[in-house]
Design a protein around this motif. Sequence first.
Motif, PDB file in Angstrom:
ATOM      1  N   GLY A   1       0.817  -1.209   0.000  1.00 41.05           N
ATOM      2  CA  GLY A   1       0.000   0.000   0.000  1.00 41.05           C
ATOM      3  C   GLY A   1       0.848   1.255   0.000  1.00 41.05           C
ATOM      4  N   PHE A   2       1.917   1.264   0.807  1.00 41.46           N
ATOM      5  CA  PHE A   2       2.795   2.431   0.868  1.00 41.46           C
ATOM      6  C   PHE A   2       3.535   2.613  -0.455  1.00 41.46           C
ATOM      7  N   GLY A   3       3.860   1.502  -1.113  1.00 47.94           N
ATOM      8  CA  GLY A   3       4.467   1.592  -2.435  1.00 47.94           C
ATOM      9  C   GLY A   3       3.525   2.238  -3.439  1.00 47.94           C
ATOM     10  N   CYS A   4       2.230   1.892  -3.363  1.00 51.93           N
ATOM     11  CA  CYS A   4       1.229   2.525  -4.239  1.00 51.93           C
ATOM     12  C   CYS A   4       1.101   4.018  -3.930  1.00 51.93           C
ATOM     13  N   CYS A   5       1.199   4.361  -2.646  1.00 49.29           N
ATOM     14  CA  CYS A   5       1.196   5.778  -2.256  1.00 49.29           C
ATOM     15  C   CYS A   5       2.367   6.507  -2.905  1.00 49.29           C
ATOM     16  N   ALA A   6       3.557   5.882  -2.848  1.00 51.40           N
ATOM     17  CA  ALA A   6       4.754   6.490  -3.433  1.00 51.40           C
ATOM     18  C   ALA A   6       4.593   6.661  -4.941  1.00 51.40           C
ATOM     19  N   PHE A   7       3.982   5.663  -5.585  1.00 54.65           N
ATOM     20  CA  PHE A   7       3.736   5.731  -7.028  1.00 54.65           C
ATOM     21  C   PHE A   7       2.899   6.966  -7.360  1.00 54.65           C
ATOM     22  N   GLY A   8       1.841   7.206  -6.585  1.00 51.50           N
ATOM     23  CA  GLY A   8       1.006   8.381  -6.813  1.00 51.50           C
ATOM     24  C   GLY A   8       1.708   9.677  -6.457  1.00 51.50           C
ATOM     25  N   ALA A   9       2.501   9.662  -5.371  1.00 57.22           N
ATOM     26  CA  ALA A   9       3.184  10.877  -4.913  1.00 57.22           C
ATOM     27  C   ALA A   9       4.222  11.365  -5.909  1.00 57.22           C
ATOM     28  N   ALA A  10       4.667  10.500  -6.818  1.00 53.81           N
ATOM     29  CA  ALA A  10       5.697  10.872  -7.787  1.00 53.81           C
ATOM     30  C   ALA A  10       5.275  12.036  -8.668  1.00 53.81           C
ATOM     31  N   VAL A  11       3.968  12.266  -8.813  1.00 52.25           N
ATOM     32  CA  VAL A  11       3.525  13.394  -9.636  1.00 52.25           C
ATOM     33  C   VAL A  11       4.017  14.724  -9.058  1.00 52.25           C
ATOM     34  N   GLY A  12       4.160  14.778  -7.726  1.00 49.87           N
ATOM     35  CA  GLY A  12       4.617  16.017  -7.109  1.00 49.87           C
ATOM     36  C   GLY A  12       6.007  16.397  -7.554  1.00 49.87           C
ATOM     37  N   SER A  13       6.838  15.415  -7.863  1.00 48.52           N
ATOM     38  CA  SER A  13       8.202  15.679  -8.315  1.00 48.52           C
ATOM     39  C   SER A  13       8.267  15.869  -9.824  1.00 48.52           C
ATOM     40  N   VAL A  14       7.936  14.832 -10.585  1.00 46.40           N
ATOM     41  CA  VAL A  14       8.193  14.872 -12.018  1.00 46.40           C
ATOM     42  C   VAL A  14       7.274  15.844 -12.753  1.00 46.40           C
ATOM     43  N   CYS A  15       5.989  15.884 -12.412  1.00 44.85           N
ATOM     44  CA  CYS A  15       5.077  16.783 -13.119  1.00 44.85           C
ATOM     45  C   CYS A  15       5.390  18.247 -12.817  1.00 44.85           C
ATOM     46  N   THR A  16       5.702  18.546 -11.556  1.00 49.29           N
ATOM     47  CA  THR A  16       5.999  19.921 -11.194  1.00 49.29           C
ATOM     48  C   THR A  16       7.308  20.376 -11.818  1.00 49.29           C
ATOM     49  N   GLN A  17       8.331  19.516 -11.810  1.00 47.93           N
ATOM     50  CA  GLN A  17       9.591  19.886 -12.452  1.00 47.93           C
ATOM     51  C   GLN A  17       9.400  20.095 -13.955  1.00 47.93           C
ATOM     52  N   THR A  18       8.561  19.277 -14.572  1.00 53.07           N
ATOM     53  CA  THR A  18       8.291  19.440 -16.003  1.00 53.07           C
ATOM     54  C   THR A  18       7.605  20.782 -16.262  1.00 53.07           C
ATOM     55  N   ILE A  19       6.642  21.135 -15.426  1.00 43.45           N
ATOM     56  CA  ILE A  19       5.951  22.421 -15.564  1.00 43.45           C
ATOM     57  C   ILE A  19       6.940  23.579 -15.428  1.00 43.45           C
ATOM     58  N   LEU A  20       7.835  23.496 -14.452  1.00 45.90           N
ATOM     59  CA  LEU A  20       8.830  24.563 -14.262  1.00 45.90           C
ATOM     60  C   LEU A  20       9.783  24.649 -15.448  1.00 45.90           C
ATOM     61  N   ARG A  21      10.174  23.495 -16.001  1.00 44.17           N
ATOM     62  CA  ARG A  21      11.059  23.517 -17.165  1.00 44.17           C
ATOM     63  C   ARG A  21      10.329  24.025 -18.406  1.00 44.17           C
ATOM     64  N   ASP A  22       8.990  23.876 -18.442  1.00 46.42           N
ATOM     65  CA  ASP A  22       8.214  24.484 -19.520  1.00 46.42           C
ATOM     66  C   ASP A  22       8.295  26.006 -19.451  1.00 46.42           C
ATOM     67  N   CYS A  23       8.326  26.527 -18.229  1.00 50.33           N
ATOM     68  CA  CYS A  23       8.216  27.972 -18.018  1.00 50.33           C
ATOM     69  C   CYS A  23       9.563  28.699 -18.007  1.00 50.33           C
ATOM     70  N   TYR A  24      10.616  28.017 -17.610  1.00 47.11           N
ATOM     71  CA  TYR A  24      11.903  28.680 -17.406  1.00 47.11           C
ATOM     72  C   TYR A  24      13.023  27.867 -18.041  1.00 47.11           C
ATOM     73  N   GLN A  25      14.138  28.569 -18.332  1.00 47.02           N
ATOM     74  CA  GLN A  25      15.305  27.920 -18.910  1.00 47.02           C
ATOM     75  C   GLN A  25      16.577  28.511 -18.314  1.00 47.02           C
ATOM     76  N   GLY A  26      17.690  27.772 -18.468  1.00 46.76           N
ATOM     77  CA  GLY A  26      19.012  28.288 -18.154  1.00 46.76           C
ATOM     78  C   GLY A  26      19.188  28.756 -16.724  1.00 46.76           C
ATOM     79  N   ALA A  27      19.892  29.905 -16.597  1.00 53.04           N
ATOM     80  CA  ALA A  27      20.196  30.455 -15.277  1.00 53.04           C
ATOM     81  C   ALA A  27      18.925  30.814 -14.521  1.00 53.04           C
ATOM     82  N   GLU A  28      17.893  31.237 -15.252  1.00 50.67           N
ATOM     83  CA  GLU A  28      16.626  31.584 -14.609  1.00 50.67           C
ATOM     84  C   GLU A  28      16.003  30.354 -13.947  1.00 50.67           C
ATOM     85  N   LEU A  29      16.103  29.229 -14.626  1.00 47.33           N
ATOM     86  CA  LEU A  29      15.596  27.983 -14.047  1.00 47.33           C
ATOM     87  C   LEU A  29      16.399  27.602 -12.807  1.00 47.33           C
TER      88      LEU A  29
END
Length: 387
Positions: free
Chosen positions: A102-130
């Motif tokens: 069950g905790f592994g399934c929780c971790a699987f779902g929690a991964a969106v907080g890392s990868v999706c948010t980082q992807t959104i930030l990389r969509d918005c910013y680049q280089g030194a600004e990022l």
Amino acid sequence: MNNNINKISIPLAVTLLMFPQIIETMYSPALTSIKTHFGVTGSTAAQGMSVFFIAFAIGVVFWGRMCDIIGRRYATLIGLILFISSAIITLFASTFTLLLIGFGCCAFGAAVGSVCTQTILRDCYQGAELGRVFSIIGTSIGISPIIGMITGSWLTVNGGYKWVFIGMIILTSGLLCWSLLQLPETKPTQTQQDSLLSVGTKMLKDLHIWYIMLMVAIFNIALFSYYSLAPFMFEKLYVSIKLFGYTSAVLALGSILGAMLNMRLLRRHVIAQTIITAASIILLISSVSVYLLQTSIWFFLPMIFISLSFGLALPNLLSTALNNYRDHLGTAGALLGLFYYLIIGAGLHKAAIVGDLGITLIVCAILAITLTLFHYINKTVSIRPAR
């Protein structure tokens, strides 16, 4: 910076990035309760941390791919819903094995907080600004261990591990509501639909990617080995688990100082690799200090500098990782996360077996300095003009 998309609010981005770390650090104080409730050994209970990171790694690659297929917003919302559902099921687990699943399934779902948010930030910013954005966020999320460990400690003392999972459900439900209201869709209208295999093959041939994923993993293992091993060290020293929760302030202070120092160094145009090298040296000195003090209650104090080195290194590693993969950021970010989270999970599994925090930290520091040296030599050779 991409001017054609709505930008995520920094408070929401910070909270989404804090979310997995808060969950992981809330679970850490509950390890002693889990050990008692299910009648397992301390090292067996600590395996939950390695399960978290391995399942998290699988979640990172899945949700990162979903970012490119269904969009950043929908992937995030579905992941949060999956976490809530999994936490409810885990709350009623009748065996330790079911709790780990069950905790592994929780971790699987929690991964969106890392990868999706980082992807959104990389969509918005680049280089030194990022890099600056990651440093600002790093300063803010430095408080996540305080929130997670103090909350987890209080819930464990008053209601055992079950209260901890109830707290996770309430926290994630609030984050889901916030995301429903304010999370934007930042997926570019034109993206390359390269296969996971083709992007992964390209990345595995890239020495820079290998350097990034190994270094990110090493600094994470160094920091999170404290969360998986320290509860039992405090128990062996006959110290209340509450004090373990309060030590989160020490680690948080180090992380915040590291991120603030990093921003100052970047403003002074210090090269990112120089900062990473300095962080590796700090890691080694601090690791030796922890090793020398781990038979006393004060072993947690040098951890402030372990955390500081984490705050220095991570923004510079992550902000430069995918400069050559902007046409498929979601997929490339997913694979990068898969690579380093699998290494983190394996490293924490080994740390739990060894059961010695000081030795674990020293090995991490030696590996970090060795990799930094090899990276410098490789870069020097690659830019040397042909004769």
